[in-house]
Design a protein around this motif. Structure first.
Motif, PDB file in Angstrom:
ATOM      1  N   LEU A 139      11.469 -16.526   1.132  1.00 33.23           N
ATOM      2  CA  LEU A 139      10.807 -15.235   1.007  1.00 33.23           C
ATOM      3  C   LEU A 139      10.017 -15.176  -0.301  1.00 33.23           C
ATOM      4  O   LEU A 139       8.911 -14.636  -0.354  1.00 33.23           O
ATOM      5  CB  LEU A 139      11.857 -14.119   1.057  1.00 33.23           C
ATOM      6  N   ALA A 140      10.581 -15.771  -1.357  1.00 38.78           N
ATOM      7  CA  ALA A 140       9.896 -15.800  -2.648  1.00 38.78           C
ATOM      8  C   ALA A 140       8.605 -16.613  -2.549  1.00 38.78           C
ATOM      9  O   ALA A 140       7.569 -16.221  -3.078  1.00 38.78           O
ATOM     10  CB  ALA A 140      10.812 -16.381  -3.725  1.00 38.78           C
ATOM     11  N   GLU A 141       8.686 -17.749  -1.832  1.00 39.42           N
ATOM     12  CA  GLU A 141       7.479 -18.562  -1.647  1.00 39.42           C
ATOM     13  C   GLU A 141       6.424 -17.798  -0.855  1.00 39.42           C
ATOM     14  O   GLU A 141       5.238 -17.843  -1.159  1.00 39.42           O
ATOM     15  CB  GLU A 141       7.821 -19.876  -0.938  1.00 39.42           C
ATOM     16  N   ALA A 142       6.910 -17.070   0.166  1.00 37.45           N
ATOM     17  CA  ALA A 142       5.983 -16.262   0.965  1.00 37.45           C
ATOM     18  C   ALA A 142       5.338 -15.184   0.099  1.00 37.45           C
ATOM     19  O   ALA A 142       4.154 -14.869   0.242  1.00 37.45           O
ATOM     20  CB  ALA A 142       6.724 -15.630   2.138  1.00 37.45           C
ATOM     21  N   LEU A 143       6.123 -14.640  -0.819  1.00 32.95           N
ATOM     22  CA  LEU A 143       5.591 -13.596  -1.699  1.00 32.95           C
ATOM     23  C   LEU A 143       4.521 -14.162  -2.633  1.00 32.95           C
ATOM     24  O   LEU A 143       3.459 -13.561  -2.811  1.00 32.95           O
ATOM     25  CB  LEU A 143       6.726 -12.941  -2.499  1.00 32.95           C
ATOM     26  N   ILE A 144       4.792 -15.331  -3.200  1.00 32.98           N
ATOM     27  CA  ILE A 144       3.793 -15.963  -4.074  1.00 32.98           C
ATOM     28  C   ILE A 144       2.483 -16.163  -3.320  1.00 32.98           C
ATOM     29  O   ILE A 144       1.400 -15.847  -3.808  1.00 32.98           O
ATOM     30  CB  ILE A 144       4.307 -17.325  -4.614  1.00 32.98           C
ATOM     31  N   ALA A 145       2.621 -16.688  -2.086  1.00 26.41           N
ATOM     32  CA  ALA A 145       1.424 -16.923  -1.267  1.00 26.41           C
ATOM     33  C   ALA A 145       0.728 -15.611  -0.929  1.00 26.41           C
ATOM     34  O   ALA A 145      -0.498 -15.545  -0.845  1.00 26.41           O
ATOM     35  CB  ALA A 145       1.806 -17.675   0.008  1.00 26.41           C
ATOM     36  N   ALA A 146       1.536 -14.560  -0.742  1.00 29.06           N
ATOM     37  CA  ALA A 146       0.970 -13.268  -0.336  1.00 29.06           C
ATOM     38  C   ALA A 146       0.183 -12.592  -1.450  1.00 29.06           C
ATOM     39  O   ALA A 146      -0.747 -11.827  -1.182  1.00 29.06           O
ATOM     40  CB  ALA A 146       2.092 -12.335   0.131  1.00 29.06           C
ATOM     41  N   LEU A 147       0.569 -12.891  -2.702  1.00 28.80           N
ATOM     42  CA  LEU A 147      -0.002 -12.147  -3.837  1.00 28.80           C
ATOM     43  C   LEU A 147      -1.522 -12.147  -3.845  1.00 28.80           C
ATOM     44  O   LEU A 147      -2.150 -11.169  -4.234  1.00 28.80           O
ATOM     45  CB  LEU A 147       0.519 -12.712  -5.174  1.00 28.80           C
ATOM     46  N   ASN A 148      -2.112 -13.268  -3.454  1.00 26.45           N
ATOM     47  CA  ASN A 148      -3.574 -13.317  -3.468  1.00 26.45           C
ATOM     48  C   ASN A 148      -4.197 -13.138  -2.088  1.00 26.45           C
ATOM     49  O   ASN A 148      -5.320 -13.542  -1.846  1.00 26.45           O
ATOM     50  CB  ASN A 148      -4.047 -14.630  -4.096  1.00 26.45           C
ATOM     51  N   SER A 149      -3.424 -12.523  -1.186  1.00 22.50           N
ATOM     52  CA  SER A 149      -3.963 -12.223   0.141  1.00 22.50           C
ATOM     53  C   SER A 149      -3.938 -10.713   0.351  1.00 22.50           C
ATOM     54  O   SER A 149      -3.430  -9.981  -0.498  1.00 22.50           O
ATOM     55  CB  SER A 149      -3.122 -12.899   1.225  1.00 22.50           C
ATOM     56  N   ASP A 150      -4.461 -10.279   1.505  1.00 22.89           N
ATOM     57  CA  ASP A 150      -4.446  -8.833   1.722  1.00 22.89           C
ATOM     58  C   ASP A 150      -3.085  -8.335   2.224  1.00 22.89           C
ATOM     59  O   ASP A 150      -2.927  -7.144   2.473  1.00 22.89           O
ATOM     60  CB  ASP A 150      -5.599  -8.380   2.622  1.00 22.89           C
ATOM     61  N   GLN A 151      -2.106  -9.236   2.346  1.00 24.14           N
ATOM     62  CA  GLN A 151      -0.727  -8.788   2.602  1.00 24.14           C
ATOM     63  C   GLN A 151      -0.205  -7.967   1.435  1.00 24.14           C
ATOM     64  O   GLN A 151       0.652  -7.108   1.596  1.00 24.14           O
ATOM     65  CB  GLN A 151       0.209  -9.989   2.741  1.00 24.14           C
ATOM     66  N   PHE A 152      -0.679  -8.311   0.249  1.00 29.39           N
ATOM     67  CA  PHE A 152      -0.205  -7.650  -0.973  1.00 29.39           C
ATOM     68  C   PHE A 152      -1.296  -6.718  -1.495  1.00 29.39           C
ATOM     69  O   PHE A 152      -2.435  -7.136  -1.699  1.00 29.39           O
ATOM     70  CB  PHE A 152       0.146  -8.708  -2.029  1.00 29.39           C
ATOM     71  N   TYR A 153      -0.949  -5.471  -1.685  1.00 28.95           N
ATOM     72  CA  TYR A 153      -1.948  -4.508  -2.160  1.00 28.95           C
ATOM     73  C   TYR A 153      -1.243  -3.370  -2.881  1.00 28.95           C
ATOM     74  O   TYR A 153      -0.007  -3.333  -2.942  1.00 28.95           O
ATOM     75  CB  TYR A 153      -2.786  -3.980  -0.986  1.00 28.95           C
TER      76      TYR A 153
ATOM     77  N   LEU B 201       1.409   1.631  -6.980  1.00 31.04           N
ATOM     78  CA  LEU B 201       2.678   1.198  -6.396  1.00 31.04           C
ATOM     79  C   LEU B 201       2.445   0.011  -5.472  1.00 31.04           C
ATOM     80  O   LEU B 201       1.594   0.061  -4.572  1.00 31.04           O
ATOM     81  CB  LEU B 201       3.329   2.360  -5.646  1.00 31.04           C
ATOM     82  N   ALA B 202       3.171  -1.056  -5.708  1.00 28.98           N
ATOM     83  CA  ALA B 202       2.950  -2.312  -4.985  1.00 28.98           C
ATOM     84  C   ALA B 202       3.433  -2.222  -3.537  1.00 28.98           C
ATOM     85  O   ALA B 202       4.437  -1.579  -3.248  1.00 28.98           O
ATOM     86  CB  ALA B 202       3.662  -3.449  -5.719  1.00 28.98           C
ATOM     87  N   ARG B 203       2.709  -2.888  -2.650  1.00 31.85           N
ATOM     88  CA  ARG B 203       3.053  -2.936  -1.228  1.00 31.85           C
ATOM     89  C   ARG B 203       2.942  -4.360  -0.718  1.00 31.85           C
ATOM     90  O   ARG B 203       2.008  -5.083  -1.085  1.00 31.85           O
ATOM     91  CB  ARG B 203       2.092  -2.044  -0.416  1.00 31.85           C
ATOM     92  N   TRP B 204       3.901  -4.744   0.121  1.00 31.74           N
ATOM     93  CA  TRP B 204       3.833  -6.064   0.744  1.00 31.74           C
ATOM     94  C   TRP B 204       4.015  -5.917   2.250  1.00 31.74           C
ATOM     95  O   TRP B 204       5.077  -5.523   2.718  1.00 31.74           O
ATOM     96  CB  TRP B 204       4.902  -6.993   0.180  1.00 31.74           C
ATOM     97  N   ASN B 205       2.956  -6.262   2.957  1.00 28.54           N
ATOM     98  CA  ASN B 205       3.007  -6.238   4.411  1.00 28.54           C
ATOM     99  C   ASN B 205       3.206  -7.666   4.920  1.00 28.54           C
ATOM    100  O   ASN B 205       2.253  -8.428   5.050  1.00 28.54           O
ATOM    101  CB  ASN B 205       1.709  -5.615   4.943  1.00 28.54           C
ATOM    102  N   HIS B 206       4.465  -8.014   5.166  1.00 24.95           N
ATOM    103  CA  HIS B 206       4.826  -9.365   5.588  1.00 24.95           C
ATOM    104  C   HIS B 206       4.419  -9.565   7.058  1.00 24.95           C
ATOM    105  O   HIS B 206       4.653  -8.686   7.882  1.00 24.95           O
ATOM    106  CB  HIS B 206       6.336  -9.551   5.417  1.00 24.95           C
ATOM    107  N   PRO B 207       3.795 -10.723   7.379  1.00 34.10           N
ATOM    108  CA  PRO B 207       3.266 -10.922   8.736  1.00 34.10           C
ATOM    109  C   PRO B 207       4.337 -10.800   9.825  1.00 34.10           C
ATOM    110  O   PRO B 207       4.032 -10.377  10.941  1.00 34.10           O
ATOM    111  CB  PRO B 207       2.675 -12.336   8.702  1.00 34.10           C
ATOM    112  N   VAL B 208       5.572 -11.169   9.537  1.00 29.75           N
ATOM    113  CA  VAL B 208       6.638 -11.094  10.546  1.00 29.75           C
ATOM    114  C   VAL B 208       7.558  -9.892  10.299  1.00 29.75           C
ATOM    115  O   VAL B 208       7.871  -9.129  11.199  1.00 29.75           O
ATOM    116  CB  VAL B 208       7.484 -12.396  10.564  1.00 29.75           C
ATOM    117  N   LYS B 209       7.965  -9.724   9.061  1.00 31.71           N
ATOM    118  CA  LYS B 209       8.943  -8.682   8.745  1.00 31.71           C
ATOM    119  C   LYS B 209       8.322  -7.298   8.577  1.00 31.71           C
ATOM    120  O   LYS B 209       9.026  -6.309   8.420  1.00 31.71           O
ATOM    121  CB  LYS B 209       9.707  -9.051   7.458  1.00 31.71           C
TER     122      LYS B 209
END
Ligand code: C2E
Ligand code: CA
Ligand code: CA
Ligand code: CA
Length: 279
Positions: free
Chosen positions: A26-40, A60-68
């Motif tokens: 999940l941490a790796e997914a988060l790192i990858a997400a940081l520079n994508s539009d999953q993270f905003y 306020l940070a938001r993470w829209n995980h593709p599966v979760k």
């Protein structure tokens, strides 16, 4: 039950490593997400209780995980802290927030400050000051438009380091607020030693002000202290008109909460929203 069962122990150990592995993934997914539009970021307006004008926004940070799907910030911030990626995440948040603030200014949206949450681990890094100055200069945001929200847990550590960092940034025009004020188990001595501009009253206290005597007394005392020490005070998590009325009566200057607006996407912040809140 403490059954001495080897098989059971092995099973438990196996389960442990599975959650550890899940965390790592999940941490790796988060790192990858940081520079994508999953993270905003979403932004929640902060309102002056006397003028009803929007005076600022909290990012306020938001993470829209593709599966979760949407993972709550409480969860992924804790994950980022555990897995050592909170600094990378914090850098990203700072840059996104400064960029958005500059965009608003160019669109003629007026506000005092954009407030960004800073975790202790981020704040105590030796290059924190230059990171902040860097985000400001890359975005072009004037330093006096930036507020950093820190927590009292910072003052359980080395106060000298905290003071140095805060002084450096304060001298540039950056301002500090104490998030979740009153929940941090730290002494109040820091308030007279550190350049704190604002206290953010935790929503746990606000939730009780209309029903519970001790919450009301804590809020009253905090407001008096803010006034005596020349600090602004903002009430967090204001949800009802009753809470708002009481806060106005108590001379609380600012508020933030669902009553005024939920956190919204950056491009939802426009003249219509500002007017709707001021009504
Ligand atoms: P926080 O800094 O105390 O942020 C306020 C939280 O209260 C936000 O939750 C906000 O959406 C919520 N809130 C605002 N108004 C109301 C209201 O009227 N009623 C209720 N019930 N809730 C309200 P959110 O967005 O889920 O964030 C949770 C926490 O995650 C934040 O608490 C903060 O500690 C952390 N966090 C979020 N973004 C960041 C970030 O970029 N960096 C760091 N270090 N932490 C962050
Ligand atoms: Ca906050
Ligand atoms: Ca808070
Ligand atoms: Ca909180």
């Amino acid at each position: 039950a403490k059954r001495k069962n080897i098989g059971g122990y092995l099973f438990y150990a196996h389960e442990m490593s599975e959650t550890l592995l899940e965390n790592k993934q999940l941490a790796e997914a988060l790192i990858a997400a940081l520079n994508s539009d999953q993270f905003y970021l979403n932004y929640q307006p902060q309102v002056s209780l006397s003028s009803r004008k929007v005076i600022g926004f909290e990012a306020l940070a938001r993470w829209n995980h593709p599966v979760k799907g949407n993972i709550p910030p409480d969860q992924f911030i804790a994950l980022a802290e555990r897995e050592g990626i909170i600094v990378t995440l914090g850098d990203r948040v700072l840059q996104l927030a400064c960029d958005q603030a500059v965009k608003w200014l160019s669109e003629g949206i007026e506000f005092d400050r954009i407030a960004v949450n800073v975790s202790v681990k981020q704040f105590v890094e030796t290059d924190f000051v230059s990171k902040v100055m860097n985000a400001l200069s890359l975005s072009g945001l004037p330093a006096n438009k930036l507020e950093l929200e820190i927590t009292e847990s910072l003052f359980l550590g080395d106060k000298k380091v905290a003071l140095e960092t805060m002084d450096k940034l304060t001298s540039q025009g950056v301002r500090f607020s104490i998030d979740d004020f009153g929940t941090g188990f730290s002494s109040l001595l820091y308030l007279k030693e550190l350049p704190v501009a604002k206290l953010k009253l935790d929503q746990g206290f606000i939730r009780g002000i209309t029903t519970d005597h001790s919450s009301l007394q804590i809020v009253k005392a905090s407001l008096q202290m803010g006034q005596a020490l020349n600090m602004a005070v903002i009430a967090e998590g204001v949800e009802t008109l009753e809470e708002q009325r009481l806060l106005v009566q108590l001379n609380c200057g600012e508020a933030q909460g669902y009553l005024f607006s939920r956190p919204v996407a950056g491009d939802k912040v426009n003249a219509d929203l500002m007017e709707a809140i001021a009504e």
